[in-house]
Scaffold this motif. Structure first.
Motif, PDB file in Angstrom:
ATOM      1  N   ARG A 222       2.402   5.630   4.546  1.00 25.66           N
ATOM      2  CA  ARG A 222       1.642   5.303   5.753  1.00 25.66           C
ATOM      3  C   ARG A 222       2.413   4.325   6.640  1.00 25.66           C
ATOM      4  O   ARG A 222       1.959   3.206   6.895  1.00 25.66           O
TER       5      ARG A 222
ATOM      6  N   THR B 136       0.857  -1.200   0.000  1.00 23.92           N
ATOM      7  CA  THR B 136       0.000   0.000   0.000  1.00 23.92           C
ATOM      8  C   THR B 136       0.889   1.245   0.000  1.00 23.92           C
ATOM      9  O   THR B 136       2.097   1.137  -0.175  1.00 23.92           O
ATOM     10  N   ASP B 137       0.285   2.401   0.186  1.00 21.38           N
ATOM     11  CA  ASP B 137       1.051   3.659   0.147  1.00 21.38           C
ATOM     12  C   ASP B 137       2.195   3.623   1.176  1.00 21.38           C
ATOM     13  O   ASP B 137       1.947   3.564   2.381  1.00 21.38           O
TER      14      ASP B 137
ATOM     15  N   CYS C 147      -8.771   7.530   3.608  1.00 23.49           N
ATOM     16  CA  CYS C 147      -7.332   7.264   3.450  1.00 23.49           C
ATOM     17  C   CYS C 147      -6.553   8.559   3.645  1.00 23.49           C
ATOM     18  O   CYS C 147      -5.586   8.626   4.392  1.00 23.49           O
TER      19      CYS C 147
ATOM     20  N   LEU D  84      -3.607  -0.968  -3.893  1.00 21.66           N
ATOM     21  CA  LEU D  84      -4.897  -1.543  -3.544  1.00 21.66           C
ATOM     22  C   LEU D  84      -6.041  -0.730  -4.143  1.00 21.66           C
ATOM     23  O   LEU D  84      -7.056  -1.280  -4.567  1.00 21.66           O
ATOM     24  N   PHE D  85      -5.843   0.582  -4.133  1.00 19.72           N
ATOM     25  CA  PHE D  85      -6.942   1.480  -4.496  1.00 19.72           C
ATOM     26  C   PHE D  85      -7.544   1.182  -5.885  1.00 19.72           C
ATOM     27  O   PHE D  85      -8.773   1.165  -6.023  1.00 19.72           O
TER      28      PHE D  85
ATOM     29  N   CYS E 239      -1.152   3.953  -3.962  1.00 18.26           N
ATOM     30  CA  CYS E 239      -1.488   2.669  -3.348  1.00 18.26           C
ATOM     31  C   CYS E 239      -1.926   1.664  -4.415  1.00 18.26           C
ATOM     32  O   CYS E 239      -2.728   1.981  -5.279  1.00 18.26           O
TER      33      CYS E 239
ATOM     34  N   VAL F 144     -13.469   5.481   0.783  1.00 12.73           N
ATOM     35  CA  VAL F 144     -12.097   4.975   0.901  1.00 12.73           C
ATOM     36  C   VAL F 144     -11.113   6.117   0.656  1.00 12.73           C
ATOM     37  O   VAL F 144     -10.182   6.352   1.444  1.00 12.73           O
TER      38      VAL F 144
ATOM     39  N   CYS G 256      -8.931  -1.415   5.349  1.00 18.65           N
ATOM     40  CA  CYS G 256      -9.184  -1.109   3.939  1.00 18.65           C
ATOM     41  C   CYS G 256      -9.069  -2.390   3.105  1.00 18.65           C
ATOM     42  O   CYS G 256      -9.855  -2.631   2.187  1.00 18.65           O
TER      43      CYS G 256
ATOM     44  N   PRO H  71      -4.364   7.625  -2.034  1.00 13.83           N
ATOM     45  CA  PRO H  71      -4.760   6.442  -2.822  1.00 13.83           C
ATOM     46  C   PRO H  71      -4.006   6.326  -4.149  1.00 13.83           C
ATOM     47  O   PRO H  71      -3.850   5.227  -4.668  1.00 13.83           O
TER      48      PRO H  71
ATOM     49  N   ARG I 254      -9.069   5.674   8.226  1.00 13.69           N
ATOM     50  CA  ARG I 254      -9.053   4.206   8.135  1.00 13.69           C
ATOM     51  C   ARG I 254      -7.622   3.708   8.026  1.00 13.69           C
ATOM     52  O   ARG I 254      -6.748   4.401   7.524  1.00 13.69           O
ATOM     53  N   GLY I 255      -7.404   2.528   8.504  1.00 13.81           N
ATOM     54  CA  GLY I 255      -6.095   1.915   8.373  1.00 13.81           C
ATOM     55  C   GLY I 255      -6.067   0.976   7.183  1.00 13.81           C
ATOM     56  O   GLY I 255      -7.112   0.568   6.677  1.00 13.81           O
ATOM     57  N   CYS I 256      -4.885   0.627   6.742  1.00 13.30           N
ATOM     58  CA  CYS I 256      -4.748  -0.215   5.549  1.00 13.30           C
ATOM     59  C   CYS I 256      -5.302  -1.622   5.766  1.00 13.30           C
ATOM     60  O   CYS I 256      -5.827  -2.232   4.847  1.00 13.30           O
TER      61      CYS I 256
HETATM   62 FE1  SF4 Z   1      -4.383   2.106   0.255  1.00 12.74          FE
HETATM   63 FE2  SF4 Z   1      -6.606   1.910   1.639  1.00 12.74          FE
HETATM   64 FE3  SF4 Z   1      -4.220   2.064   2.901  1.00 12.74          FE
HETATM   65 FE4  SF4 Z   1      -5.202   4.174   1.638  1.00 12.74          FE
HETATM   66  S1  SF4 Z   1      -6.078   3.154   3.406  1.00 12.74           S
HETATM   67  S2  SF4 Z   1      -3.094   3.425   1.494  1.00 12.74           S
HETATM   68  S3  SF4 Z   1      -6.271   3.239  -0.104  1.00 12.74           S
HETATM   69  S4  SF4 Z   1      -4.937   0.426   1.574  1.00 12.74           S
END
Ligand code: SF4
Ligand code: TRP
Length: 348
Positions: A244, A240-241, A278, A258-259, A256, A274, A288, A253, A283-285
């Motif tokens: 973070r 992910t990013d 983010c 995942l996004f 990342c 999301v 997510c 995002p 929210r945490g990864c």
């Molecule tokens: Fe990626 Fe979701 Fe984490 Fe943001 S919160 S870095 S979109 S996994």
């Protein structure tokens, strides 16, 4: 439709919507299980096109031999896997002609005839020729078959008088050659073939687990037929990013991997949440990822069900391919009569 209108439709830029009922042809080289990159990059588009156009889709198993010739033991299995995944994705073998390249000998026949009029320089200048030779250093790709890859591809589409060929951008140079070969043929022997235009897939780039393009050769794929557990393990392993480092660090995002999958598998209102959560570290990864796993599994479920039905009946896929190949042979035979006639061969 008048001849002039037909010609207009053929020479229209591919960005313009092709007319309803246009002839569409595309092939997929079998490399094994279809992964989400193949699905969003090609297969889904095939499925979406089938209602509006006269579609012909095939597994390009002869093309697989251009690189796998010295050890072709995996081609049969890869072909069956690909066929099952494509059918599970919703390709309807009644609506579209769905077949196996090697079961329609006219592909090879027309490729030999096109080879007569294809200048070597055209083939040597195709960028993918040198690039692939560089990339696949472990095998000798100085072969007639590998150099002739675009000639066979031209035969693949010309055989069905293709007007449009749905492909990824990486196939652009092959399609250019196809138009040149067809134009040269028509110039020598009279108008037999339309010039096939690419129909680029409007799909997003699907990143792999590590952020590079999803590709079997990078070993970073998610198979379309993954079990719910496999989806979970793979998504949990996604990068992910990197900004973070801590849970409280806000993310972006756009950085990342995942996004993009949320965009593909989550409803639009959830994607907006999301994005917002983010950026504000609300929210945490891990959460997510769990969120994505749920939506992704829901999205893949219908495909998985159809795939399970195909798996439980092994002769179903081969029967479908056999029937489709018989339909394709009839169409191909028709074209070959025109070709041999136009070229002045006694046959036809
Ligand atoms: Fe990626 Fe979701 Fe984490 Fe943001 S919160 S870095 S979109 S996994
Ligand atoms: N070259 C294509 C690829 O690697 C596969 C292919 C073979 C194809 N013949 C084709 C695609 C004809 C479109 C039309 O993706």
């Amino acid at each position: 439709m008048s001849e002039a209108a037909k010609n207009d439709a053929r020479t229209e830029p591919a960005e313009n919507e092709p007319r309803q009922g246009a002839i569409v042809v595309s092939g997929l080289r079998p490399t094994g299980k279809v992964h989400l990159g193949n699905y969003w990059g090609a297969v889904k588009n095939w499925v979406d096109l089938q209602q509006k156009f006269r579609c012909h889709y095939f597994i390009a198993d002869i093309h697989a031999l251009t690189t796998a010739y010295s050890d072709s033991s995996g081609v049969r299995e890869a072909t069956l896997e690909a066929a099952k995944d494509i059918l599970a994705s919703g390709l309807d073998p009644e609506t579209s002609v769905f077949f196996l390249q090697s079961r329609v000998p006219q592909h090879s026949e027309l490729a030999v005839l096109f080879g007569m009029l294809t200048p070597l320089g055209w083939l040597e200048r195709v960028p993918t020729f040198k690039e692939q030779q560089e990339q696949l250093k472990d095998r000798d790709l100085n072969t007639h078959g590998f150099l002739g890859y675009p000639v066979l591809m031209t035969a693949d589409v010309a055989l069905y008088l293709a007007e449009y060929v749905p492909v990824g951008k990486d196939q652009e140079s092959h399609l250019e050659i196809a138009r040149e070969i067809v134009r040269r043929f028509n110039g020598f022997y009279g108008d037999v073939f339309p010039e096939p235009l690419p129909l680029f897939t409007p799909s997003p780039k699907v990143p792999g687990l590590d952020g590079r393009k999803m590709s079997k050769s990078y070993d970073n794929t998610i198979a379309l037929s993954s079990t719910p557990e496999e989806v979970k393990t793979k998504v949990m392993s996604m990068v992910t990013d990197p900004a973070r480092a801590r849970r409280t660090d806000p993310g972006n995002p756009e950085n990342c991997n995942l996004f993009p999958f949320h965009v593909l598998y989550s409803p639009a209102d959830e994607v907006a949440v999301v994005d917002q959560e983010c950026r504000t570290a609300a929210r945490g990864c891990v959460d997510c990822k769990k969120h994505l796993i749920k939506n992704m599994n829901a999205g893949l479920e219908p495909i998985r069900d159809r795939r399970a039905r195909l798996d439980s009946n092994p002769s179903l896929v081969t029967d479908i391919l056999e029937e489709g190949s018989a339909r394709a042979r009839d169409l191909a035979q028709e074209t070959m009569r025109k070709v041999t006639g136009a070229m002045g061969l006694l046959a036809g």
